[in-house]
Enzyme design. Structure first.
Site, PDB file in Angstrom:
ATOM      1  N   GLU A  44       0.814  -1.217   0.000  1.00 56.52           N
ATOM      2  CA  GLU A  44       0.000   0.000   0.000  1.00 56.52           C
ATOM      3  C   GLU A  44       0.852   1.273   0.000  1.00 56.52           C
ATOM      4  O   GLU A  44       1.778   1.408   0.795  1.00 56.52           O
ATOM      5  CB  GLU A  44      -0.912   0.047   1.234  1.00 56.52           C
ATOM      6  CG  GLU A  44      -1.723   1.352   1.246  1.00 56.52           C
ATOM      7  CD  GLU A  44      -2.559   1.584   2.501  1.00 56.52           C
ATOM      8  OE1 GLU A  44      -2.571   0.719   3.395  1.00 56.52           O
ATOM      9  OE2 GLU A  44      -3.190   2.651   2.562  1.00 56.52           O
ATOM     10  N   ASP A 105       9.440   5.718  15.165  1.00 55.96           N
ATOM     11  CA  ASP A 105       9.181   7.132  14.915  1.00 55.96           C
ATOM     12  C   ASP A 105       9.571   7.899  16.178  1.00 55.96           C
ATOM     13  O   ASP A 105       9.012   7.664  17.245  1.00 55.96           O
ATOM     14  CB  ASP A 105       7.676   7.300  14.606  1.00 55.96           C
ATOM     15  CG  ASP A 105       7.293   8.747  14.345  1.00 55.96           C
ATOM     16  OD1 ASP A 105       8.194   9.600  14.258  1.00 55.96           O
ATOM     17  OD2 ASP A 105       6.083   9.013  14.234  1.00 55.96           O
ATOM     18  N   ASP A 107      10.087  11.717  17.703  1.00 55.87           N
ATOM     19  CA  ASP A 107       9.736  13.095  17.377  1.00 55.87           C
ATOM     20  C   ASP A 107      10.090  13.998  18.558  1.00 55.87           C
ATOM     21  O   ASP A 107       9.810  13.654  19.709  1.00 55.87           O
ATOM     22  CB  ASP A 107       8.222  13.140  17.116  1.00 55.87           C
ATOM     23  CG  ASP A 107       7.816  14.454  16.499  1.00 55.87           C
ATOM     24  OD1 ASP A 107       7.302  14.429  15.373  1.00 55.87           O
ATOM     25  OD2 ASP A 107       7.996  15.497  17.147  1.00 55.87           O
TER      26      ASP A 107
END
Ligand SMILES: [Zn+2]
Length: 399
Positions: A44, A105, A107
């Site tokens: 995807e 991830d 951040d």
């Protein structure tokens, strides 16, 4: 020159960027390898168009289709999803996720309770050091504790970093397995109301924690100077609340309050008060055996968005996608080089496509380095995949 550019120029610039600069070939090779044994078309892709229009369940069979799709839709942001048992499409509710890179991830907004130089979307060279530490610790852990090799590090485009692990074992890890890896890398726990968020117990420290502390120690003095963790009453108060032993806490408070406000000096004093206290109360110090280490970890250890790692089909921004707000390219970097990265030298679409920009030459050079870094990871992944397929074929011949 940055002020001269804005998001409204993207529709004009993105088609040129995708055709001339986006490393389409190596991107398709990376995704194909990471989708194997499923075909590339079962992966995807997701696009964010102008005005936040969101297109999910896109897919491509080859580079030519990618080029056509990028030109037709001109996505402002490009995300990558999971590999399904069939070509993904909105209508197929029976599609099953078969594999997905193990992703991380990190951040800087998750560091807002410790960083003092910037908050929220802001980032500077000082707080970038938190990312340098996170990258070094996670990279070493993935290689040394889990044996992963195909690890891709990507600048997120604004204030963080992403990590993609493409080893077959990582790609096919189930949800509990992913949660276990995420938990293994999670030492800071508890919400806003909890003052002390790290508890290392009193037994000997795990190798992985010792290794993390070695990384932190390389940067800790500089961070104390940059962030001034202990310079104001508020900040000092936060640190004092991490000391569980009341007698020690009041001793530290007394010694530090009367000192100059530089955090490095205060930290050294804290350490010496702590050491004296530990020596004198040797039979009673199990609770504070690793207090210094615990505080360092609370200030510096990676703060992951664990849901991204735990989720099987969490979408994550693609390498070399453009950040719509900053115009910056999500460049691939070498983990050993994170400490040398300068935020204003990270290529932006505006300076890449503007010959007259003073940053043009520098950004072009850094873009070439980023593509080369990407190639290196993909070539070694292709080699590992070829070996894996050959071994699988040999095993099936034996039966
Ligand atoms: Zn900062």
């Amino acid at each position: 020159m940055v002020g001269l550019y804005d998001e409204s120029m993207l529709p004009e610039m993105l088609p040129i960027y995708y055709t001339r600069l986006f490393p389409q070939n190596i991107f398709c090779r990376w995704l194909s390898c990471g989708s194997s044994p499923q075909p590339l078309s079962n992966r995807e892709l997701s696009f964010t168009l102008a005005d936040d229009v969101y297109l999910r369940y896109l897919s491509i069979c080859n580079q030519k289709e990618l080029q056509l799709l990028l030109q037709k839709k001109c996505p402002h942001k490009l995300d990558i999803g999971a590999v399904y048992n069939t070509k993904p499409s909105i209508g197929r509710h029976d599609a099953v996720v078969l594999s997905r890179e193990l992703v991380f991830d990190i951040d800087l907004t998750d560091y807002d309770e410790v960083r003092t130089c910037c908050q929220e979307a802001k980032v500077c060279e000082k707080c970038w050091k938190f990312m340098v530490i996170a990258c070094e610790i996670i990279d070493k852990t993935l290689k040394e504790d889990f044996g992963f090799q195909s690890i891709l590090w990507v600048f997120s485009g604004r204030r963080g970093i992403h990590c993609w692990v493409s080893d077959y074992e990582a790609r096919t890890l189930d949800s509990p397995g992913r949660a276990a890896v995420a938990d293994y890398l999670c030492l800071i726990t508890g919400g806003d109301n909890q003052n002390k968020k790290v508890n290392l117990g009193s037994d000997n420290l795990h190798t992985s924690i010792r290794r993390a502390l070695t990384v932190i120690d390389k940067y800790f003095d500089q961070l104390l100077k940059d962030q001034e963790f202990l310079s104001t009453t508020d900040r000092l108060d936060k640190m004092l609340k991490m000391i569980p032993d009341e007698t020690l806490r009041s001793q530290v408070q007394k010694s530090l309050e009367s000192m100059p406000e530089t955090s490095l000096e205060r930290w050294k004093m804290f350490q010496s008060v702590y050491e004296n206290y530990s020596r004198e109360s040797s039979n009673n110090n199990r609770k504070i055996r690793y207090l210094v280490e615990e505080i360092k970890i609370q200030y510096c250890y990676p703060r992951l968005d664990v849901n991204v790692t735990k989720g099987f089909n969490h979408l994550l921004k693609s390498p070399f996608s453009i950040h719509p707000k900053t115009g910056k390219v999500s460049v691939v970097f070498k983990p050993g080089n994170a400490k040398n990265m300068k935020l204003d030298e990270i290529p932006s679409i505006y300076s890449l496509l503007d010959d007259s920009s003073p940053d043009n030459a520098q950004h072009e050079a850094n873009m070439r380095v980023a593509v080369k870094n990407f190639q290196e990871v993909v070539f070694s992944l292709e080699k590992a995949e070829a070996i894996r397929r050959r071994n699988d074929a040999n095993i099936s011949l034996e039966f």
